[in-house]
Design a protein around this motif. Structure first.
Motif, short mmCIF file in Angstrom:
data_model
loop_
_atom_site.label_atom_id
_atom_site.label_comp_id
_atom_site.label_asym_id
_atom_site.label_seq_id
_atom_site.Cartn_x
_atom_site.Cartn_y
_atom_site.Cartn_z
N CYS A 91 0.81 -1.22 0.00
CA CYS A 91 0.00 0.00 0.00
C CYS A 91 0.84 1.27 0.00
CB CYS A 91 -0.95 0.00 1.20
SG CYS A 91 -0.12 0.15 2.80
N ASP A 93 3.47 1.91 -1.86
CA ASP A 93 4.22 2.18 -3.08
C ASP A 93 3.77 3.45 -3.79
OD1 ASP A 93 1.80 1.23 -3.91
OD2 ASP A 93 2.60 -0.29 -5.29
N LYS A 94 2.51 3.86 -3.60
CA LYS A 94 2.03 5.09 -4.23
C LYS A 94 2.35 6.33 -3.40
CE LYS A 94 -1.86 2.76 -6.50
NZ LYS A 94 -3.35 2.70 -6.63
N HIS A 95 2.90 6.12 -2.21
CA HIS A 95 3.16 7.25 -1.32
C HIS A 95 4.63 7.27 -0.89
CE1 HIS A 95 -1.24 7.08 -0.99
NE2 HIS A 95 -1.10 5.83 -0.64
N ASP A 177 -2.96 10.97 0.50
CA ASP A 177 -1.76 11.17 -0.32
C ASP A 177 -1.20 12.58 -0.14
OD1 ASP A 177 0.25 10.35 -2.02
OD2 ASP A 177 -0.82 10.95 -3.84
#
Length: 260
Positions: A91, A93-95, A177
């Motif tokens: 979870c 990896d986008k942040h 985010d």
């Protein structure tokens, strides 16, 4: 505006335990990770105490990413989505940019904490630097009472800085985010807006971690995921988001409960 009271941390723990019971396998996976980190720290302290701060910095680097996996489980349950171990592991990896910046801030604070501790030892410790086997006996020597008081004061200041910066910033990054600076500032605002509640929450976290350590780290199997899930609910209880007409959003920090 949401008001936080002294009973809210107990509610966060109760909600966190509900998340743990709903996905016990995922919780135990992360609990084993926290237990392993505690075991490594204990092993290094016994054999190579000079490397403890370095290993602690590594744990501080890994710990937030592990905690984020638990936040993802709680977030999915809140949205009615089935929690998955694979999704919780990836979870972050986008942040990664925001998380990396926040972790660097935490590591710098810890390194400054470690340097300040060495200075306190050098200036105030009156019986010579103790060995690892006699450290507790040396610290509680009556000749070192001044050292104990100053050490607790300095440690308390740095612990409060780390706690204030991280208490809601990591789940906030996962949820919205947000950039690391905005998340850290919001986290600090939460603590200053609700000092009694957040200090009580910090004390509960400290007591539960101490309890886990008293069981040779085995308590982290349950206490680790419990605190992770509860921290998500602490964020959700302390920060509300106001949706503006132009689709911009800004956080509304919870205010302290009023007593009559």
């Amino acid at each position: 505006m949401v008001r936080l009271g002294v009973t809210d941390p107990l509610r966060w723990l109760r909600q966190g335990f509900g998340d743990f019971r709903a996905a016990p396998g995922i919780g135990l996976f992360y609990g084993c990770c926290f237990w392993a980190m505690a075991a490594v720290l204990a092993l290094v302290f016994r054999n190579k105490p000079e490397y403890v701060m370095s290993i602690a910095s590594g744990c501080l680097l890994v710990g937030p990413f592990l905690a984020m996996g638990l936040y993802e489980v709680s977030r999915r349950r809140e949205l009615g989505i089935q929690p998955e171990l694979g999704a919780s592991i990836t979870c972050w990896d986008k942040h990664v940019r925001s998380m990396g910046m926040l972790v660097m801030v935490l590591i710098v604070l810890e390194l400054l904490w470690g340097r300040a501790s060495l200075v306190v030892f050098a200036v105030f410790f009156n019986t010579g630097m103790p060995s690892t086997t006699g450290v507790m006996r040396a610290i509680f020597n009556p000749e070192n009472i001044e050292f104990v008081l100053v050490y607790l004061l300095v440690g308390g200041i740095f612990a409060m800085l780390v706690y204030s910066t991280a208490v809601v910033s990591i789940p906030m990054i996962l949820d919205r985010d947000t950039d690391a600076i905005s998340a850290a500032i919001t986290s600090i605002r939460v603590v200053f807006a609700n000092p009694i509640t957040m200090l009580w929450w910090g004390l509960l976290i400290t007591l539960l971690i101490a309890l886990a350590l008293l069981t040779w780290g085995a308590g982290f199997l349950v206490i680790g995921p419990l605190l992770g899930h509860a921290s998500w609910h602490a964020y959700r209880g302390a920060v509300r988001w106001r949706e503006a007409e132009d689709d911009d959003v800004e956080p509304a920090v919870a205010a302290p409960a009023q007593t009559t």
